[in-house]
Design an enzyme around this catalytic site. Structure first.
Site, short mmCIF file in Angstrom:
data_model
loop_
_atom_site.label_atom_id
_atom_site.label_comp_id
_atom_site.label_asym_id
_atom_site.label_seq_id
_atom_site.Cartn_x
_atom_site.Cartn_y
_atom_site.Cartn_z
N HIS A 1 0.83 -1.22 0.00
CA HIS A 1 0.00 0.00 0.00
C HIS A 1 0.86 1.27 0.00
CE1 HIS A 1 -3.21 -2.80 1.40
NE2 HIS A 1 -2.23 -3.27 2.16
N SER B 1 14.89 21.86 -15.97
CA SER B 1 13.71 22.70 -16.19
C SER B 1 14.17 24.04 -16.74
CB SER B 1 12.97 22.90 -14.87
OG SER B 1 12.18 24.06 -14.94
N LYS C 1 15.98 21.85 -10.71
CA LYS C 1 15.28 20.63 -11.11
C LYS C 1 16.13 19.68 -11.94
CE LYS C 1 11.28 19.93 -11.33
NZ LYS C 1 9.86 20.04 -11.12
N GLU D 1 9.29 8.87 -16.97
CA GLU D 1 7.89 9.27 -17.16
C GLU D 1 7.38 8.86 -18.54
OE1 GLU D 1 9.33 13.28 -15.61
OE2 GLU D 1 7.17 13.44 -15.42
#
Ligand code: ARG
Length: 463
Positions: free
Chosen positions: A161, A282, A288, A295
């Site tokens: 979980h 970024s 970043k 992704e």
């Protein structure tokens, strides 16, 4: 005889050429040119067989086979002018062959139809993709094995979980994905074995009256045997669906792993550092470093599973045998295959380069009362308590630690004995994360020795 506007391949029956919109919806050359090499291999095998069975002369067969090589080199060299009017790769190649060798080109299509031709071409293409997927998966598995071997005894939290459950080893985690990707290899290999039958010679749908040798063409193209039923041979696309099915499950695995990498590489987790080679920055936030490759891998399942569903929908209501609907099979499979190969290669690169942050992994492994189960098991073993009672006592100790704002190993013996008088100092041995993982020696468990044994087993299997 043939009307100037109508198609040279079937102009006898037609007085006029197609409407421009008809041509646009009908043509597949913009995408099926990817089948050129397979189409030419199939035609060369067919031409050789036609001569061996005495259906055409050796001279014509020779001219056809050499001419086809010329056409292939033109296509591979980017010197081929594909024509939409010629609809698809099959007719583009044949028309060019006619220009190159003249009259004998017209004999190539004896005892054959585009229906068995395209079924053969597409099978050959999908078979190559299966081989590429198998190679990509093996490379990925090797990268995971290297990670597992290096970190067989590094501890990290295992989750259920996404809540801290029990400590596990880094190696064990990597090996879980090895098992998943190995099953993918099994699925691709099964699909390959089942699809490796040759449709060529089924002709339009009924077979042919010419004395062809289907075993000869099947063998020449590396198939195990000819397909046994000509109707099935031209109307079956199960092989493409099985490829997409295996690809979908594989893409799902890739997506799950990619999701872990996105989470693990976040500033909140810091479990792993992904290499600069597989990250991006970024344009506005200088701090970043984004896991874009992970992704995008995570997203590929959408296209791949989409292709699977799309082809299933194309096929589901088609009566036997060939229907033009089936031309819609190729773009889906091409896109899914491209997506899968890219995702496999990117994942392999990321895994190879990935740096596991051991201190962060170990700190996380020790937090969240991760050794509560070890404590309960100790109460069962050392004090002979029924597991349900041990679970209850442990729960009270967790509540106590939570109230004191500490972890289980930070409780004092007096704290422990306040909950249950029988607890002795030996309990602290089982509360450390290293002892915890080392104790999970059951077959397939997380203990470093188990992990090493699994790594050795896989290395031997892969050779
Ligand atoms: N371009 C067609 C396809 O991809 C080839 C087969 C066409 N056969 C036919 N009878 N029209 O399916």
């Amino acid at each position: 005889m043939t009307n100037d506007q109508s198609n040279a391949m079937w102009g006898g029956r037609f007085a006029a050429g197609p409407d421009a919109i008809m041509e646009a919806i009908n043509a597949s050359i913009s995408f099926d040119q990817r089948l050129a090499a397979q189409d030419i291999a199939g035609s060369r095998a067919h031409a050789a067989m036609l001569a061996a069975t005495g259906i055409i002369s050796d001279t014509d067969s020779q001219a056809i086979r050499e001419g086809l090589l010329t056409v292939l080199s033109e296509i591979e060299g980017g010197r081929f002018a594909f024509s939409t009017a010629l609809e698809d790769i099959h007719m583009n190649v044949e028309a060019r062959l006619k220009e190159v060798i003249g009259e004998p080109a017209g004999r190539l299509h004896t005892a054959r139809s585009r229906n068995d031709q395209v079924a053969t071409d597409f099978r050959l293409w999908v078979r190559d993709q299966i081989d590429a997927a198998l190679a990509g998966l093996e490379a990925l598995i090797r990268a995971l094995l290297a990670q597992a071997e290096a970190g067989a005894d590094w501890v990290m939290p295992g989750f259920t979980h996404l809540q801290t459950a029990q400590p596990v080893t880094w190696g064990h985690y990597m090996m879980a994905y090895v098992e998943m990707f190995a099953r993918d290899m099994g699925r691709f290999a099964d699909a390959r074995a089942r699809m490796n039958e040759c449709p060529l010679g089924a002709a339009a749908l009924a077979g042919t009256s010419f004395p062809i040798d289907r075993h000869m063409t099947a063998a020449a193209l590396g198939f195990d045997r000819p397909m046994a039923n000509s109707l099935d041979a031209v109307s079956d696309r199960d092989f493409a669906l099985e490829f997409l099915g295996a690809a979908s499950i594989c893409a799902m695995h890739l997506s799950r792993f990619a999701e872990e990498l996105v989470i693990w590489s976040s500033a909140q987790f810091r479990f792993v550092t992904l290499s600069d080679r597989f990250s991006t920055g970024s344009s506005i936030m200088p701090q970043k470093k984004n896991p874009d490759a992970a992704e995008l891998i995570r997203a590929k399942i959408g296209r791949i599973m989409g292709a699977n569903v799309a082809l299933m929908m194309v096929m589901k209501g088609l009566p036997l045998a060939y229907s033009k609907d089936m031309q819609e099979d190729k773009e889906q499979v091409f896109d899914a295959a491209d997506s899968l190969m890219l995702a496999l290669a990117a994942m392999e690169g990321m895994v190879r380069d990935m740096h596991a942050n051991r201190p962060a992994l170990e700190a996380a492994a020790a937090s969240g009362f991760s050794t509560a189960t070890d404590l309960a098991d100790w109460l069962v073993r050392a004090l002979g308590m029924p597991f349900r009672d041990a679970h209850h006592v442990t729960g009270r100790l967790v509540a106590l630690a939570e109230a004191k704002g500490c972890d289980l190993p930070d409780l004092t013996l007096a704290d422990m004995q306040g909950v249950h008088a029988g607890i002795g100092a030996a309990v602290f041995d089982v509360l450390g994360v290293h002892n915890s993982v080392a104790s999970r020696v059951s077959y397939g468990g997380t203990a470093p020795d188990q992990v090493r044994a699994q790594v050795a087993r896989w290395k031997e299997r892969l050779g």
